[in-house]
Design an enzyme around this catalytic site. Structure first.
Site, PDB file in Angstrom:
ATOM      1  N   TRP A  63       0.945  -1.313   0.027  1.00 25.84           N
ATOM      2  CA  TRP A  63       0.057   0.040   0.085  1.00 25.84           C
ATOM      3  C   TRP A  63       0.841   1.036  -0.095  1.00 25.84           C
ATOM      4  CZ3 TRP A  63      -4.241  -1.437  -2.083  1.00 25.84           C
ATOM      5  CH2 TRP A  63      -4.753  -2.452  -1.562  1.00 25.84           C
TER       6      TRP A  63
ATOM      7  N   ASP B 106      -2.101   6.680   6.307  1.00 23.59           N
ATOM      8  CA  ASP B 106      -2.770   5.654   5.906  1.00 23.59           C
ATOM      9  C   ASP B 106      -3.238   4.822   7.221  1.00 23.59           C
ATOM     10  OD1 ASP B 106      -4.340   3.757   4.907  1.00 23.59           O
ATOM     11  OD2 ASP B 106      -3.010   3.227   2.993  1.00 23.59           O
TER      12      ASP B 106
ATOM     13  N   LYS C 233     -12.130  -2.112   6.179  1.00 25.65           N
ATOM     14  CA  LYS C 233     -11.208  -3.183   7.085  1.00 25.65           C
ATOM     15  C   LYS C 233     -11.851  -3.027   8.556  1.00 25.65           C
ATOM     16  CE  LYS C 233      -8.592  -3.554   3.571  1.00 25.65           C
ATOM     17  NZ  LYS C 233      -7.619  -2.607   3.212  1.00 25.65           N
TER      18      LYS C 233
HETATM   19  C1  LIG Z   1      -6.944  -2.099   1.738  1.00 26.25           C
HETATM   20  C2  LIG Z   1      -6.007  -0.939   1.815  1.00 26.25           C
HETATM   21  C3  LIG Z   1      -5.805   0.185   0.956  1.00 26.25           C
HETATM   22  C4  LIG Z   1      -6.811   0.206  -0.115  1.00 26.25           C
HETATM   23  O1  LIG Z   1      -8.035   0.520   0.258  1.00 26.25           O
HETATM   24  P1  LIG Z   1      -9.219   0.697  -1.242  1.00 26.25           P
HETATM   25  O2  LIG Z   1     -10.212   1.433  -0.199  1.00 26.25           O
HETATM   26  O3  LIG Z   1      -9.331  -0.597  -1.748  1.00 26.25           O
HETATM   27  O4  LIG Z   1      -8.618   1.563  -2.246  1.00 26.25           O
HETATM   28  C5  LIG Z   1      -5.024   1.225   1.354  1.00 26.25           C
HETATM   29  N1  LIG Z   1      -4.374   1.267   2.249  1.00 26.25           N
HETATM   30  C6  LIG Z   1      -4.439  -0.096   3.196  1.00 26.25           C
HETATM   31  C7  LIG Z   1      -3.439   0.059   4.282  1.00 26.25           C
HETATM   32  C8  LIG Z   1      -5.158  -0.971   2.901  1.00 26.25           C
HETATM   33  O5  LIG Z   1      -5.232  -1.993   3.879  1.00 26.25           O
END
Ligand SMILES: *Cc1c(COP(=O)(O)O)cnc(C)c1O
Length: 358
Positions: free
Chosen positions: A101, A168, A192
């Site tokens: 990511w 993030d 998540k």
């Molecule tokens: C799943 C995830 C993403 C991507 O998320 P999307 O909503 O599918 O774009 C980005 N960063 C992390 C840490 C993730 O676990």
């Protein structure tokens, strides 16, 4: 048979949240209409999004210097929106590369300005969190990924710096208290640990905005959404509603401090078994282990038994334990809504498997 959801994302939600969401899909409050078929400008939905925006800040303890948005386009859209809104072409943003990511986030910066990757754990297949790197004081921001969903590593502290941190937090939002004052911005895809796929939480300090010279398309400008209370256009009403239900649940459970204790307890149960059981071995460095995503593999001598263990998990109701393809083996995602009972079930299967095959 009772099923336990260990999928990495979209992922487990509290049972009570699913029940309330189902009810609202039929009839929302006393409206006699589904939440899926009412105006996003209705006073009923405006109350939902206002409560959700306020509660996100309240749970994490962000001050009124910050604004909360529920955007679309996934966390992945934040990979480009961040530099687009924060970085001029002659300026540099610093990134720490801790997995897929963060690599994807790094890739987008070049469209808008300069990127300086301060540290990376790619040399050891992202099994640890780099530490002790220097952060140049003229960096526009420092981008971090607090929890690495694929590799099962997590930042257990954040660097001390005057540079605003952009983080993030997609896979560990609301799982623990965070030092809010260090962050210029945090973002998290809902699917998540917060709700269903379809919305991304963004919490941003207002004073870091409005400093870039480029023209930003209306929909991609954070200030557009701030100016309209996160309802410039039709927001993703159902994902926001379900996220609100989950945040209320976090609050009822005692808030992010109580979540942290609950997650530490669950993490210990599972990691202790991985460390004790001779058939299994953890893949991430102990000090950097994630309390959200727990990757492990079969010890070399037992490699041929991998698919047999997965079959056992599936037949016993532990779903989604298969590891990510670049790590292999197994991954148990044990987000906030995973119960201790679910962890004990998986630990029991590991012990049964050892008795049979060890
Ligand atoms: C799943 C995830 C993403 C991507 O998320 P999307 O909503 O599918 O774009 C980005 N960063 C992390 C840490 C993730 O676990």
């Amino acid at each position: 048979m009772k099923k336990y959801n260990f999928f990495a994302g979209p992922a487990i939600l509290p049972q009570s949240v699913l029940e309330q969401a189902s009810q609202a899909a039929l009839s929302f409050g006393d409206m006699g209409l589904s939440i899926l078929e009412i105006s996003h400008r209705s006073k009923e939905f405006v109350a939902v999004i206002e409560e959700a925006r306020a509660l996100a800040k309240e749970l994490l303890g962000f001050s009124d210097d910050y604004e909360t948005l529920f955007l679309q386009g996934g966390a992945s859209s934040q990979f480009y929106m961040t530099p687009m809104n924060l970085l001029n072409p002659d300026e540099t943003a610093c990134y720490v590369d801790t997995g897929n990511w963060s690599s994807k986030a790094i890739k987008e910066v070049k469209h808008f300005g300069n990127v300086n990757v301060l540290a990376s754990s790619k040399d050891e297949n992202y099994t640890y969190i780099p530490k002790g790197y220097d952060i140049p004081s003229d960096a526009k921001y420092l981008h971090l990924t607090s929890n690495n969903t694929i590799y099962g590593t997590q930042m257990h502290s954040f660097p001390d710096t005057d540079v605003p941190i952009v983080c993030d937090m997609s896979s560990d939002i609301f799982s623990r208290p965070i030092p809010t004052e260090k962050f210029g911005m945090i973002y998290a895809g809902a699917q998540k640990n917060m709700g269903p796929a379809g919305t991304t939480l963004v919490i941003i300090r207002k004073d870091i905005l409005g400093k870039v010279k480029r023209e930003i398309p209306t929909m991609l400008d954070y200030n557009t959404h701030i100016g309209k209370g996160s309802s410039f256009n039709t927001p993703p009403v159902f994902p926001i509603y379900v996220s609100l239900l989950t945040m209320r649940w976090v609050k009822e459970m005692g808030g992010v401090g109580a979540m942290e204790l609950h997650n530490e307890e669950k993490g210990s149960l599972l990691y202790d078994e991985i460390d004790r059981n001779p058939l299994f071995v953890g893949t991430s460095r102990k000090e950097d282990r994630s309390l959200m995503n727990v990757p492990f593999v079969m010890n070399d001598a037992y490699k041929s038994l991998e698919s047999a263990f997965l079959d056992l998990c599936n037949s016993e109701g532990c779903m989604g334990v298969k590891g990510y393809r670049t790590v292999g083996g197994f991954r148990a995602s044990i987000y906030n809504a995973m119960t201790k009972e679910g962890i004990n079930k998986l630990v029991g299967l590991m012990q049964d498997f050892e008795k049979k095959n060890g």
